[in-house]
Design a protein around this motif. Sequence first.
Motif, PDB file in Angstrom:
ATOM      1  N   ASP A 179       0.836  -1.197   0.000  1.00  0.00           N
ATOM      2  CA  ASP A 179       0.000   0.000   0.000  1.00  0.00           C
ATOM      3  C   ASP A 179       0.880   1.260   0.000  1.00  0.00           C
ATOM      4  OD1 ASP A 179      -2.298   1.537  -0.020  1.00  0.00           O
ATOM      5  OD2 ASP A 179      -3.232   0.480   1.653  1.00  0.00           O
ATOM      6  N   ILE A 213      -5.078  10.436  -2.990  1.00  0.00           N
ATOM      7  CA  ILE A 213      -5.935   9.613  -2.150  1.00  0.00           C
ATOM      8  C   ILE A 213      -6.917  10.511  -1.411  1.00  0.00           C
ATOM      9  CG2 ILE A 213      -4.269   7.754  -1.948  1.00  0.00           C
ATOM     10  CD1 ILE A 213      -3.462   8.780   0.761  1.00  0.00           C
ATOM     11  N   LYS A 216     -10.314   9.784   3.752  1.00  0.00           N
ATOM     12  CA  LYS A 216     -10.331   8.564   4.554  1.00  0.00           C
ATOM     13  C   LYS A 216      -9.041   7.784   4.373  1.00  0.00           C
ATOM     14  CE  LYS A 216     -12.979   4.305   5.354  1.00  0.00           C
ATOM     15  NZ  LYS A 216     -14.164   3.513   4.934  1.00  0.00           N
ATOM     16  N   ARG A 217      -8.603   7.624   3.110  1.00  0.00           N
ATOM     17  CA  ARG A 217      -7.347   6.915   2.854  1.00  0.00           C
ATOM     18  C   ARG A 217      -6.161   7.679   3.431  1.00  0.00           C
ATOM     19  NH1 ARG A 217      -6.879   3.192  -1.155  1.00  0.00           N
ATOM     20  NH2 ARG A 217      -4.876   2.799  -0.149  1.00  0.00           N
ATOM     21  N   SER A 218      -6.259   9.016   3.424  1.00  0.00           N
ATOM     22  CA  SER A 218      -5.186   9.839   3.981  1.00  0.00           C
ATOM     23  C   SER A 218      -5.024   9.589   5.473  1.00  0.00           C
ATOM     24  CB  SER A 218      -5.461  11.333   3.725  1.00  0.00           C
ATOM     25  OG  SER A 218      -5.450  11.628   2.354  1.00  0.00           O
ATOM     26  N   VAL A 220      -5.859   6.803   7.092  1.00  0.00           N
ATOM     27  CA  VAL A 220      -5.264   5.464   7.232  1.00  0.00           C
ATOM     28  C   VAL A 220      -3.763   5.528   6.953  1.00  0.00           C
ATOM     29  CG1 VAL A 220      -5.222   3.125   6.289  1.00  0.00           C
ATOM     30  CG2 VAL A 220      -7.416   4.288   6.666  1.00  0.00           C
ATOM     31  N   TYR A 221      -3.411   6.286   5.917  1.00  0.00           N
ATOM     32  CA  TYR A 221      -2.003   6.459   5.563  1.00  0.00           C
ATOM     33  C   TYR A 221      -1.233   7.109   6.704  1.00  0.00           C
ATOM     34  CZ  TYR A 221       2.063   8.710   3.401  1.00  0.00           C
ATOM     35  OH  TYR A 221       3.331   9.155   3.114  1.00  0.00           O
TER      36      TYR A 221
END
Length: 253
Positions: A179, A213, A216-218, A220-221
Amino acid sequence: MINGKKLVIVLPAYNAELTLPQTYKEIPFDIVDEVVLVDDASNDRTIDVAKQIGIKHVIRHEKNKGYGGNQKTCYDKALELNADIVIMLHPDYQYTPKLIHSMAYIIANGLYHVVFGSRILGKGALKGGMPIYKYFANRILTLVQNILINEKLSEYHTGYRAFSREVLEKINFHANSDDFVFDNQMISQIVYAGYDIAEVTCPTKYFEEASSINFKRSVVYGIGVLSVSLTHFFQRIGLADSKIYKTKSLPRS
Protein backbone atom coordinates in the motif's frame (compact mmCIF):
# COMPACT_ATOMS: atom_id res chain seq x y z
CA MET A 1 24.29 7.52 -19.39
CA ILE A 2 25.86 9.84 -16.82
CA ASN A 3 29.53 9.30 -15.95
CA GLY A 4 29.21 5.82 -17.40
CA LYS A 5 26.20 5.01 -15.22
CA LYS A 6 22.98 3.65 -16.72
CA LEU A 7 19.86 5.67 -15.85
CA VAL A 8 16.44 4.02 -15.81
CA ILE A 9 13.18 5.87 -15.18
CA VAL A 10 10.32 3.84 -13.68
CA LEU A 11 6.70 4.90 -14.00
CA PRO A 12 4.25 3.29 -11.53
CA ALA A 13 0.99 3.82 -13.42
CA TYR A 14 -2.69 3.57 -12.62
CA ASN A 15 -5.26 5.13 -14.95
CA ALA A 16 -2.67 7.49 -16.42
CA GLU A 17 -3.69 7.59 -20.08
CA LEU A 18 -4.46 11.34 -20.04
CA THR A 19 -1.24 12.49 -18.38
CA LEU A 20 1.29 9.89 -19.53
CA PRO A 21 2.08 11.48 -22.95
CA GLN A 22 3.02 14.85 -21.44
CA THR A 23 5.07 13.21 -18.71
CA TYR A 24 6.94 11.03 -21.20
CA LYS A 25 7.49 13.94 -23.58
CA GLU A 26 9.48 15.86 -20.96
CA ILE A 27 11.80 12.99 -19.96
CA PRO A 28 15.37 14.04 -20.91
CA PHE A 29 16.48 11.24 -23.20
CA ASP A 30 19.91 12.79 -23.61
CA ILE A 31 20.79 11.05 -20.31
CA VAL A 32 17.97 8.51 -19.80
CA ASP A 33 18.74 5.03 -21.11
CA GLU A 34 15.53 3.11 -20.44
CA VAL A 35 11.94 3.77 -19.32
CA VAL A 36 9.85 1.16 -17.53
CA LEU A 37 6.09 1.52 -17.06
CA VAL A 38 4.22 -0.82 -14.72
CA ASP A 39 0.45 -0.64 -15.10
CA ASP A 40 -1.40 -1.71 -11.96
CA ALA A 41 -4.51 -3.16 -13.62
CA SER A 42 -5.79 0.18 -14.89
CA ASN A 43 -9.29 0.35 -16.30
CA ASP A 44 -8.37 2.91 -18.95
CA ARG A 45 -6.04 2.87 -21.99
CA THR A 46 -2.76 3.38 -20.10
CA ILE A 47 -1.17 0.29 -21.66
CA ASP A 48 -2.19 1.24 -25.21
CA VAL A 49 -0.96 4.80 -24.79
CA ALA A 50 2.35 3.62 -23.32
CA LYS A 51 2.99 1.43 -26.34
CA GLN A 52 1.87 4.12 -28.80
CA ILE A 53 4.31 6.71 -27.45
CA GLY A 54 7.18 4.24 -27.62
CA ILE A 55 7.81 2.97 -24.11
CA LYS A 56 9.83 -0.20 -24.60
CA HIS A 57 9.35 -1.90 -21.24
CA VAL A 58 5.65 -2.11 -20.39
CA ILE A 59 4.46 -4.48 -17.65
CA ARG A 60 0.85 -5.03 -16.70
CA HIS A 61 -0.46 -6.38 -13.40
CA GLU A 62 -3.58 -8.39 -14.17
CA LYS A 63 -4.76 -7.73 -10.61
CA ASN A 64 -4.22 -4.48 -8.74
CA LYS A 65 -1.25 -4.92 -6.38
CA GLY A 66 -1.34 -1.46 -4.82
CA TYR A 67 1.09 1.45 -4.98
CA GLY A 68 3.81 -0.39 -3.08
CA GLY A 69 3.31 -3.56 -5.08
CA ASN A 70 3.65 -1.54 -8.28
CA GLN A 71 6.96 -0.07 -7.13
CA LYS A 72 8.35 -3.50 -6.27
CA THR A 73 7.82 -4.57 -9.87
CA CYS A 74 9.32 -1.28 -11.10
CA TYR A 75 12.54 -1.67 -9.11
CA ASP A 76 12.89 -5.36 -9.92
CA LYS A 77 12.70 -4.60 -13.62
CA ALA A 78 15.14 -1.67 -13.36
CA LEU A 79 17.68 -3.87 -11.59
CA GLU A 80 17.14 -6.57 -14.21
CA LEU A 81 18.03 -3.96 -16.83
CA ASN A 82 21.31 -3.31 -14.97
CA ALA A 83 20.39 0.22 -13.93
CA ASP A 84 23.00 2.12 -11.93
CA ILE A 85 20.55 4.92 -11.10
CA VAL A 86 16.79 4.50 -10.83
CA ILE A 87 14.36 7.40 -10.67
CA MET A 88 10.68 6.91 -9.83
CA LEU A 89 8.53 9.44 -11.69
CA HIS A 90 4.76 9.46 -11.37
CA PRO A 91 3.11 9.42 -14.81
CA ASP A 92 0.25 11.64 -13.59
CA TYR A 93 2.43 14.73 -14.32
CA GLN A 94 2.26 15.92 -10.71
CA TYR A 95 6.07 16.10 -10.62
CA THR A 96 8.11 17.66 -13.41
CA PRO A 97 10.48 15.38 -15.35
CA LYS A 98 12.71 18.45 -15.80
CA LEU A 99 14.39 17.70 -12.45
CA ILE A 100 15.69 14.33 -13.64
CA HIS A 101 19.02 15.89 -14.65
CA SER A 102 19.61 17.45 -11.24
CA MET A 103 18.58 14.38 -9.24
CA ALA A 104 20.55 11.94 -11.39
CA TYR A 105 23.77 13.95 -11.39
CA ILE A 106 23.84 14.12 -7.59
CA ILE A 107 23.99 10.31 -7.53
CA ALA A 108 26.20 9.94 -10.61
CA ASN A 109 28.81 12.24 -9.08
CA GLY A 110 28.94 10.18 -5.90
CA LEU A 111 27.50 12.86 -3.60
CA TYR A 112 24.49 10.90 -2.34
CA HIS A 113 22.90 7.51 -2.96
CA VAL A 114 19.33 8.83 -2.57
CA VAL A 115 17.69 12.05 -3.78
CA PHE A 116 14.11 13.23 -3.19
CA GLY A 117 12.20 15.95 -4.99
CA SER A 118 10.67 17.92 -2.11
CA ARG A 119 7.45 19.89 -2.49
CA ILE A 120 7.93 21.51 0.91
CA LEU A 121 11.34 23.12 0.34
CA GLY A 122 10.39 26.57 -0.90
CA LYS A 123 6.68 27.17 -1.52
CA GLY A 124 5.99 24.67 -4.27
CA ALA A 125 3.29 22.68 -2.49
CA LEU A 126 0.79 25.43 -1.79
CA LYS A 127 1.54 27.24 -5.05
CA GLY A 128 0.86 24.01 -6.89
CA GLY A 129 -2.53 23.61 -5.24
CA MET A 130 -1.85 21.11 -2.44
CA PRO A 131 -5.00 21.04 -0.25
CA ILE A 132 -4.48 22.93 3.00
CA TYR A 133 -5.34 19.93 5.18
CA LYS A 134 -2.78 17.82 3.34
CA TYR A 135 -0.13 20.51 3.69
CA PHE A 136 -0.54 20.81 7.46
CA ALA A 137 -0.82 17.04 7.89
CA ASN A 138 2.41 16.72 5.90
CA ARG A 139 4.17 19.24 8.14
CA ILE A 140 2.97 17.66 11.40
CA LEU A 141 3.77 14.11 10.31
CA THR A 142 7.20 15.16 9.05
CA LEU A 143 8.03 16.82 12.38
CA VAL A 144 7.06 13.70 14.34
CA GLN A 145 8.90 11.43 11.89
CA ASN A 146 12.09 13.48 12.06
CA ILE A 147 12.07 13.16 15.84
CA LEU A 148 11.39 9.41 15.86
CA ILE A 149 13.70 8.53 12.98
CA ASN A 150 16.37 11.08 13.96
CA GLU A 151 16.49 12.74 10.54
CA LYS A 152 16.09 16.26 9.14
CA LEU A 153 14.02 15.82 5.98
CA SER A 154 11.67 18.52 4.75
CA GLU A 155 9.07 15.86 3.88
CA TYR A 156 8.60 12.10 3.88
CA HIS A 157 5.70 11.96 1.46
CA THR A 158 7.06 12.91 -1.94
CA GLY A 159 6.66 10.42 -4.76
CA TYR A 160 9.66 11.75 -6.70
CA ARG A 161 12.69 9.65 -5.75
CA ALA A 162 16.09 8.67 -7.13
CA PHE A 163 18.18 5.74 -5.92
CA SER A 164 21.57 4.24 -6.64
CA ARG A 165 21.65 0.56 -7.52
CA GLU A 166 23.52 -0.10 -4.29
CA VAL A 167 20.58 1.09 -2.19
CA LEU A 168 17.97 -0.97 -4.05
CA GLU A 169 20.16 -4.05 -3.80
CA LYS A 170 20.74 -3.59 -0.08
CA ILE A 171 17.39 -2.65 1.45
CA ASN A 172 14.70 -5.32 1.65
CA PHE A 173 11.90 -3.42 -0.08
CA HIS A 174 10.05 -6.67 -0.84
CA ALA A 175 9.34 -6.97 2.90
CA ASN A 176 7.35 -3.74 2.78
CA SER A 177 3.63 -3.12 2.43
CA ASP A 178 1.95 -3.13 -0.98
CA ASP A 179 0.00 0.00 0.00
CA PHE A 180 0.95 3.69 0.16
CA VAL A 181 2.96 3.32 3.39
CA PHE A 182 5.58 1.50 1.28
CA ASP A 183 7.25 4.85 0.58
CA ASN A 184 7.77 5.61 4.25
CA GLN A 185 9.03 2.12 4.95
CA MET A 186 11.65 2.64 2.24
CA ILE A 187 12.79 5.88 3.86
CA SER A 188 13.04 4.15 7.22
CA GLN A 189 15.07 1.32 5.69
CA ILE A 190 17.38 3.73 3.87
CA VAL A 191 18.08 5.79 6.99
CA TYR A 192 18.54 2.69 9.14
CA ALA A 193 21.02 1.31 6.60
CA GLY A 194 23.12 4.46 7.06
CA TYR A 195 22.45 6.31 3.80
CA ASP A 196 22.03 10.09 3.72
CA ILE A 197 19.20 11.56 1.65
CA ALA A 198 19.56 14.69 -0.49
CA GLU A 199 16.56 16.88 -1.31
CA VAL A 200 15.95 19.26 -4.21
CA THR A 201 13.15 21.80 -4.41
CA CYS A 202 10.35 20.47 -6.60
CA PRO A 203 7.30 22.31 -7.91
CA THR A 204 4.17 20.20 -8.00
CA LYS A 205 0.77 20.35 -9.63
CA TYR A 206 -2.61 19.34 -8.24
CA PHE A 207 -5.34 18.98 -10.85
CA GLU A 208 -8.26 16.71 -11.64
CA GLU A 209 -6.30 14.11 -13.60
CA ALA A 210 -3.48 13.86 -11.05
CA SER A 211 -3.70 10.88 -8.73
CA SER A 212 -4.48 11.53 -5.08
CA ILE A 213 -5.93 9.61 -2.15
CA ASN A 214 -9.14 10.77 -0.46
CA PHE A 215 -9.48 11.98 3.12
CA LYS A 216 -10.33 8.56 4.55
CA ARG A 217 -7.35 6.92 2.85
CA SER A 218 -5.19 9.84 3.98
CA VAL A 219 -6.10 9.15 7.61
CA VAL A 220 -5.26 5.46 7.23
CA TYR A 221 -2.00 6.46 5.56
CA GLY A 222 -1.16 8.86 8.39
CA ILE A 223 -1.67 6.14 10.99
CA GLY A 224 0.51 3.80 8.96
CA VAL A 225 3.24 6.42 8.71
CA LEU A 226 3.30 6.91 12.48
CA SER A 227 3.46 3.15 12.95
CA VAL A 228 6.50 2.94 10.65
CA SER A 229 8.24 5.75 12.52
CA LEU A 230 7.57 4.16 15.90
CA THR A 231 8.86 0.82 14.61
CA HIS A 232 12.01 2.59 13.39
CA PHE A 233 12.47 4.26 16.79
CA PHE A 234 12.17 1.01 18.71
CA GLN A 235 14.45 -0.73 16.19
CA ARG A 236 17.01 2.05 16.60
CA ILE A 237 17.10 1.76 20.40
CA GLY A 238 17.19 -2.03 20.30
CA LEU A 239 13.66 -2.83 21.46
CA ALA A 240 12.41 -4.22 18.13
CA ASP A 241 13.61 -6.61 15.45
CA SER A 242 11.54 -5.91 12.35
CA LYS A 243 12.13 -7.96 9.23
CA ILE A 244 12.07 -4.87 7.00
CA TYR A 245 15.49 -3.85 8.35
CA LYS A 246 17.17 -7.10 7.43
CA THR A 247 19.34 -6.05 4.50
CA LYS A 248 19.98 -8.17 1.44
CA SER A 249 23.16 -8.63 -0.53
CA LEU A 250 22.62 -9.56 -4.14
CA PRO A 251 25.37 -10.04 -6.74
CA ARG A 252 25.24 -7.66 -9.67
CA SER A 253 24.12 -9.40 -12.83
